[in-house]
Write a protein that holds these residues in place. Sequence first.
Motif, PDB file in Angstrom:
ATOM      1  N   UNK A 165     -11.406   2.028  -4.058  1.00  0.00           N
ATOM      2  CA  UNK A 165     -12.190   1.076  -4.852  1.00  0.00           C
ATOM      3  C   UNK A 165     -11.992  -0.354  -4.366  1.00  0.00           C
ATOM      4  N   UNK A 166     -10.729  -0.747  -4.120  1.00  0.00           N
ATOM      5  CA  UNK A 166     -10.474  -2.123  -3.706  1.00  0.00           C
ATOM      6  C   UNK A 166     -10.955  -2.397  -2.277  1.00  0.00           C
ATOM      7  N   UNK A 167     -11.079  -1.347  -1.480  1.00  0.00           N
ATOM      8  CA  UNK A 167     -11.588  -1.499  -0.115  1.00  0.00           C
ATOM      9  C   UNK A 167     -13.114  -1.378  -0.034  1.00  0.00           C
ATOM     10  N   UNK A 168     -13.763  -1.126  -1.155  1.00  0.00           N
ATOM     11  CA  UNK A 168     -15.224  -0.989  -1.162  1.00  0.00           C
ATOM     12  C   UNK A 168     -15.701   0.346  -0.626  1.00  0.00           C
ATOM     13  N   UNK A 169     -14.805   1.357  -0.603  1.00  0.00           N
ATOM     14  CA  UNK A 169     -15.160   2.659  -0.051  1.00  0.00           C
ATOM     15  C   UNK A 169     -15.463   3.713  -1.110  1.00  0.00           C
ATOM     16  N   UNK A 170     -15.148   3.416  -2.378  1.00  0.00           N
ATOM     17  CA  UNK A 170     -15.303   4.448  -3.401  1.00  0.00           C
ATOM     18  C   UNK A 170     -16.765   4.782  -3.650  1.00  0.00           C
ATOM     19  N   UNK A 171     -17.632   3.782  -3.570  1.00  0.00           N
ATOM     20  CA  UNK A 171     -19.057   4.043  -3.812  1.00  0.00           C
ATOM     21  C   UNK A 171     -19.631   5.037  -2.806  1.00  0.00           C
ATOM     22  N   UNK A 172     -19.092   5.047  -1.588  1.00  0.00           N
ATOM     23  CA  UNK A 172     -19.641   5.913  -0.546  1.00  0.00           C
ATOM     24  C   UNK A 172     -18.784   7.153  -0.282  1.00  0.00           C
ATOM     25  N   UNK A 173     -17.740   7.341  -1.083  1.00  0.00           N
ATOM     26  CA  UNK A 173     -16.833   8.480  -0.902  1.00  0.00           C
ATOM     27  C   UNK A 173     -16.712   9.259  -2.198  1.00  0.00           C
TER      28      UNK A 173
ATOM     29  N   UNK B 148      -3.526   6.346  -6.755  1.00  0.00           N
ATOM     30  CA  UNK B 148      -3.526   5.323  -5.705  1.00  0.00           C
ATOM     31  C   UNK B 148      -4.733   5.475  -4.795  1.00  0.00           C
ATOM     32  N   UNK B 149      -5.099   6.708  -4.461  1.00  0.00           N
ATOM     33  CA  UNK B 149      -6.252   6.934  -3.584  1.00  0.00           C
ATOM     34  C   UNK B 149      -7.527   6.376  -4.202  1.00  0.00           C
ATOM     35  N   UNK B 150      -7.744   6.655  -5.478  1.00  0.00           N
ATOM     36  CA  UNK B 150      -8.949   6.143  -6.151  1.00  0.00           C
ATOM     37  C   UNK B 150      -8.931   4.623  -6.193  1.00  0.00           C
TER      38      UNK B 150
ATOM     39  N   UNK C  56       0.828  -1.202   0.000  1.00  0.00           N
ATOM     40  CA  UNK C  56       0.000   0.000   0.000  1.00  0.00           C
ATOM     41  C   UNK C  56       0.862   1.253   0.000  1.00  0.00           C
ATOM     42  N   UNK C  57       1.898   1.269   0.834  1.00  0.00           N
ATOM     43  CA  UNK C  57       2.796   2.422   0.886  1.00  0.00           C
ATOM     44  C   UNK C  57       3.458   2.660  -0.466  1.00  0.00           C
TER      45      UNK C  57
END
Length: 478
Positions: free
Chosen positions: A367-375, A361-363, A297-298
């Motif tokens: 997305x891979x953490x399932x957070x993009x839909x809600x952010x 990387x942020x996008x 991730x880093x």
Amino acid sequence: MTPHELDSALTLARTRRHFFRDCGVGVGAMALGSLLARDAAAKERTDPLAPRKPHFAAKAKAVIYLFMAGAPSQLELFEPKPELNKLHGQKVPESFTKGKRFAFIKGDAKLLGSVRKFETIGQCGMDVSELLPFHKEIVDDLCWLRGMKTDVFNHGPAKCFVNTGSPQFGRPSMGAWLTYGLGAETDSLPGFVVLQSGPRGPRGGASLYGSGFLPSVYQGVPFLKGPNPILDLAPPPRVSTRDQGEFVDAVADLNKLRHEATGDPEIQTRIAAYEMAYRMQTSAPELMDLSKEARKTLDMYGAVPGKPSFAANCLLARRLVQRGVRFVQLYHTDWDHHGGSLDLTKPLETICKEIDQPCAALVKDLKQLGLLDSTIVVWGGEFGRTPMGESRETIGRDHHIDAYTMWLAGGGFKPGTVHGKSDEIGYNVVENEVHVHDLQATILHQMGMDHTKLTYRFQGRDYRLTDVHGKVVNEILA
């Protein structure tokens, strides 16, 4: 006596006893209703950042705003203009500049073509410059706004305008409006956090993320670089956790007594600040410690634990959203490429390298953490750059308000969409214009808030983020 005079005499003769006996609602019921209303209001005020229901079902619950302070040149990054390149060195037609004002250039400025190479990428067919190779990996995850327009052409007021809806300092910022309307989903971190990188802070300073006339509990809280993001957060030596807890409780009791006497909302802010600081003694150091992130991730962000950077701030933004922070704003300077020490050659290449990989990387990470839909992720500056060059010792462009590019990701925005178009030299929007107020209205809409109803009464009138303007851009919503 006339009937009117008779009614007046009878009314005057009635006593308070008659009124209480005859009124349809008894005094007890009236008193109970008053007490219940006061208790309900007091309960709501106990935690001003407690989560609140939106006006309607929301598509997103958090915003990360990547603010490129100084204004990136769309003509070097996202807008190849072959016709502009052909006309390089010629005087701009008067029909474009008549009646327009610029920060530095005159009406006889010469057109400036771009030497940057572009590639048409993805199913959406977006043009991306060689300066942003990592953006090419996320082009179909983004909603591109190529028809942006604003009203203000100087940096400080323009930054204020895009952040607060007004070029005048003193209005609440978008992050303040959203935390006022929705609260936060964390009680151990502020609802609105500001992260800064680059050689200096943005022009406009704290006004860009302030609460204006809203209670100050809703203002953005700047996190400093390093392991101790908040000054004076650590307890003094030899003060135990128990002693500190008792002190916070005692101060809170005194503040509550004062609030009952005065009703001043800033006292609630003071109570919340003490309690938040107490909880952040644990949460803030843990948040800022990037060493626990996976090496993969880093490397994806290009972040180094313990080394402040825009990359580290992007990773922190993801960690803040994971912990329930409502609004995270990253300011990165310096994009003001007029020429001179800051021009469109090496300085532009350097700053693009600083932000390209972390933004992508942020996008991808969200997305891979399932957070993009809600952010919602927002990228852009306060305006764009002119098709004309400046008469300086090196190559640069002036401020341009009539056509520039921003992008959005997640939060119910339509991915892989290119919305808007400028003319053949990049001067005016000719298709699907999106004004700053429209962008603000649309972001609030995706957060479940009607921008015409999210208001606050101040000095005798109701204010809102979009003033009396703005419309939701439905064409870019999934």
